[in-house]
Design a protein around this motif. Structure first.
Motif, PDB file in Angstrom:
ATOM      1  N   PRO A 137       0.824  -1.219   0.000  1.00 42.67           N
ATOM      2  CA  PRO A 137       0.000   0.000   0.000  1.00 42.67           C
ATOM      3  C   PRO A 137       0.851   1.259   0.000  1.00 42.67           C
ATOM      4  N   LYS A 138       0.434   2.240  -0.791  1.00 41.65           N
ATOM      5  CA  LYS A 138       1.163   3.507  -0.905  1.00 41.65           C
ATOM      6  C   LYS A 138       0.513   4.633  -0.097  1.00 41.65           C
ATOM      7  N   ASN A 139      -0.715   4.417   0.361  1.00 42.26           N
ATOM      8  CA  ASN A 139      -1.381   5.430   1.183  1.00 42.26           C
ATOM      9  C   ASN A 139      -2.348   4.730   2.132  1.00 42.26           C
ATOM     10  N   PHE A 140      -2.910   5.501   3.043  1.00 45.20           N
ATOM     11  CA  PHE A 140      -3.772   4.919   4.068  1.00 45.20           C
ATOM     12  C   PHE A 140      -5.017   4.249   3.476  1.00 45.20           C
ATOM     13  N   SER A 141      -5.527   4.779   2.384  1.00 46.32           N
ATOM     14  CA  SER A 141      -6.751   4.233   1.805  1.00 46.32           C
ATOM     15  C   SER A 141      -6.553   2.825   1.244  1.00 46.32           C
ATOM     16  N   GLU A 142      -5.311   2.447   0.953  1.00 44.78           N
ATOM     17  CA  GLU A 142      -5.029   1.120   0.397  1.00 44.78           C
ATOM     18  C   GLU A 142      -4.765   0.072   1.469  1.00 44.78           C
ATOM     19  N   LEU A 143      -4.657   0.494   2.725  1.00 50.81           N
ATOM     20  CA  LEU A 143      -4.409  -0.455   3.814  1.00 50.81           C
ATOM     21  C   LEU A 143      -5.637  -1.333   4.041  1.00 50.81           C
ATOM     22  N   THR A 144      -5.405  -2.581   4.339  1.00 48.84           N
ATOM     23  CA  THR A 144      -6.497  -3.532   4.552  1.00 48.84           C
ATOM     24  C   THR A 144      -6.517  -4.009   5.991  1.00 48.84           C
ATOM     25  N   GLY A 145      -7.668  -3.905   6.632  1.00 52.70           N
ATOM     26  CA  GLY A 145      -7.861  -4.502   7.942  1.00 52.70           C
ATOM     27  C   GLY A 145      -7.331  -3.734   9.131  1.00 52.70           C
ATOM     28  N   GLN A 146      -6.883  -2.482   8.923  1.00 50.05           N
ATOM     29  CA  GLN A 146      -6.331  -1.694  10.029  1.00 50.05           C
ATOM     30  C   GLN A 146      -7.047  -0.343  10.140  1.00 50.05           C
ATOM     31  N   ASP A 147      -8.359  -0.372  10.031  1.00 52.23           N
ATOM     32  CA  ASP A 147      -9.135   0.871  10.007  1.00 52.23           C
ATOM     33  C   ASP A 147      -8.970   1.692  11.280  1.00 52.23           C
ATOM     34  N   HIS A 148      -8.821   1.023  12.434  1.00 52.18           N
ATOM     35  CA  HIS A 148      -8.694   1.753  13.700  1.00 52.18           C
ATOM     36  C   HIS A 148      -7.413   2.577  13.744  1.00 52.18           C
TER      37      HIS A 148
END
Length: 545
Positions: free
Chosen positions: A13-24
């Motif tokens: 992932p290159k930015n926060f929006s591409e992260l999976t499963g770590q919304d908190h």
């Protein structure tokens, strides 16, 4: 020729929006960046491959993006692009596992006093920080207490308990979670869609399970699966690569357990051993199946229709008593724990199965289970409970070698059997193995001649009607009679006289005869009369011919 990049790096992932499963974590960092409430030290904890270092690099871009401090770095400016490429001069990454000495840490911290060369902040990312020596932690502590305004520390670890509390108290701590199987599966599917690689959902689910919550592990396994499958990711190749067990083995074990058929359970164990599968993994998957059955018994709405083997889980939930499932679950867990103590894994696994048989209550519940295994359920019950498995793929209730559409009769019809033929005896002569043998044993012959064979299968065992198992029976019949035989399978009501049912009746008759023989024995009668002794019927076993 350009070298292909591994998926774990290509799809980092290159930015926060591409992260999976770590919304908190994303939400907390996004709010802090938007409100400019920045801390001088961050600590990311969690197991391997869930995004600790990735979050640290995205945070470094967010702090140093040329558009300003932002939760959405542009990704195109000099700072963002160089951080992505791994050679940004003001981002210092340190692997504490290979740099534990205090001298190296002191040199690093002395350099922190100088202003950044190009960026807004000089950022230190220290991975596996718990590996630092005590003196190295002490050297770091002074800088953490009073850091220069231009310095940010981002620490990452899989074992925060080994970090001194004096360091922990000076960091904002974020605990990254293991990524759920459903999210990993969805992410892998999106990647393969963009990579134009064919796949199926079951294969990706198996990979996600094997990754155990780690996205990096999932991507590494996916890379291996693509190579193993020669450019495609299919269930059979993934299952073979991972050495995972076919769920039908587990269903067969439970059916044999319901019938208290120890010989069949050991035969299945032999088949599993012949496949070279891990008995530890088998007990793991068996425990998971028992868990689903327990949920179906107590909280039915927790079982989704989309999960594999949904109809079988519902049927087993009706066959077994809830307390039996709980008992089997505990035995499976203990058996898995004790595998390393057994003479070998096969012995440990089979002893676990024998223990389930030994503690199986010989009561009305067991008799009811046997009846449910050998008899077809009511039509109304089938309509409310069962959905045809996806692999059968027909809306019709008939399954023939030509895949023709037929409607199964709702009531048994009188069997038409050649005088010299008996399906129960014929099945023994066909020398079938595995699931094909199970299909034959749970079928009842409605037409049985040397040229035509029509078999009915109860709705409860519809899942056995896989094409390859039908073909195996077809080939065995052709070879036995020396000519092509017209074979047809249908799902419908039966009288209950399947080979399995007949074998069970034969076993029960032998058991009754053995008990009667013991009761009539003069010595036993004398013991009963003289000492008020009692005969434990469950300890009596008939002599095997």
């Amino acid at each position: 020729m350009s070298q292909s990049q591994v998926l774990a790096r290509k799809w980092r992932p290159k930015n926060f929006s591409e992260l999976t499963g770590q919304d908190h974590v994303v939400r907390a960092l996004t709010n802090a960046l938007q409100q400019n409430r920045l801390h001088h030290a961050y600590l990311f904890t969690g197991t391997r491959g869930i995004g600790k270092t990735t979050v640290a690099r995205i945070l470094a871009k967010a702090l140093n993006c040329e558009t300003g401090i932002t939760a959405s770095p542009c990704g195109t400016c000099t700072a963002c692009s160089q951080i992505d490429q791994g050679h940004f001069i003001d981002l210092i990454e340190l692997d504490a596992a290979s740099n534990t000495q205090v001298d190296h840490m002191r040199d690093l911290l002395e350099n922190a006093l100088y202003a950044p060369t190009e960026a807004r902040f000089k950022i230190y990312i220290i991975d596996e920080v718990h590996m630092l020596s005590k003196s190295a932690f002490n050297a770091m502590l002074k800088t953490l207490e009073e850091p220069p305004a231009h310095v940010k520390f981002v620490l990452a670890t899989t074992d925060p308990q080994k970090i001194p509390v004096t360091v922990l108290s000076r960091c904002l701590q974020f605990n990254l979670k293991q990524i759920p199987i459903a999210l990993i599966t969805e992410h892998l599917k999106n990647i393969l869609t963009q990579e134009n690689i064919p796949t199926d959902d079951t294969a990706l689910t198996n990979i996600a399970k094997a990754a155990q919550g780690s996205m990096r592990d999932a991507l590494s396994i996916l890379d291996q699966a693509i190579a193993f499958g020669e450019g495609k990711v299919a269930e059979d190749t993934v299952r073979s690569m991972l050495g995972t067990i076919d769920q039908y083995y587990l269903h067969d074990l439970l059916e044999a357990l319901a019938l208290q058929n120890g010989a069949r359970m050991l035969a299945i164990a032999d088949e599993i051993d012949a496949q070279g599968l891990s008995f530890d993994s088998v007990l793991h998957d068996f425990s998971a199946l028992l868990h689903h059955i327990a949920l179906a018994q107590t909280v039915p709405q927790a079982i989704h229709k989309e999960i594999p083997a949904y109809p079988q889980i519902l049927s087993f939930a009706k066959i077994f008593a809830a307390e039996d499932i709980q008992l089997f679950y505990q035995i499976a867990l203990h058996g898995r724990r004790d595998l390393s103590l057994a003479p070998d894994e096969y012995a440990g696994f089979t002893m676990t199965l024998i223990r389930m048989l030994a503690f199986m209550p010989d009561n009305q519940t067991t008799s009811s289970a046997k009846q449910k295994i050998t008899a077809a359920p009511e039509i109304s019950d089938v309509e409310n409970t069962f959905n045809p498995p996806a692999q059968i793929g027909k809306s019709a209730a008939s399954f023939s070698q030509s895949d023709s559409y037929q409607t199964a009769p709702t009531a048994p019809k009188t069997p038409v059997v050649a005088p010299d033929l008996n399906w129960h005896d014929l099945v023994k002569q066909l020398k079938l193995v595995g699931m094909a043998k199970m299909l034959a044993q749970h079928s009842e012959a409605k037409l049985l001649t040397a040229k035509n064979v029509e078999l009915f299968v109860p709705e409860l065992h519809r899942h056995l009607l896989d094409k390859k198992y039908q073909n195996a029976i077809q080939n065995a019949l052709d070879a036995h009679f020396g000519r092509p035989v017209a074979l047809n399978f249908s799902v419908g009501s039966i009288t209950g006289m399947t080979p399995v049912a007949l074998q069970q009746l034969e076993n029960e008759q032998k058991q009754a005869e053995a008990i009667a023989a013991i009761e009539k024995d003069p010595i036993v009668q004398d013991l009963v009369d003289s000492f008020d002794a009692k005969i434990i019927e469950s300890s009596i076993k008939p002599i095997q011919n």
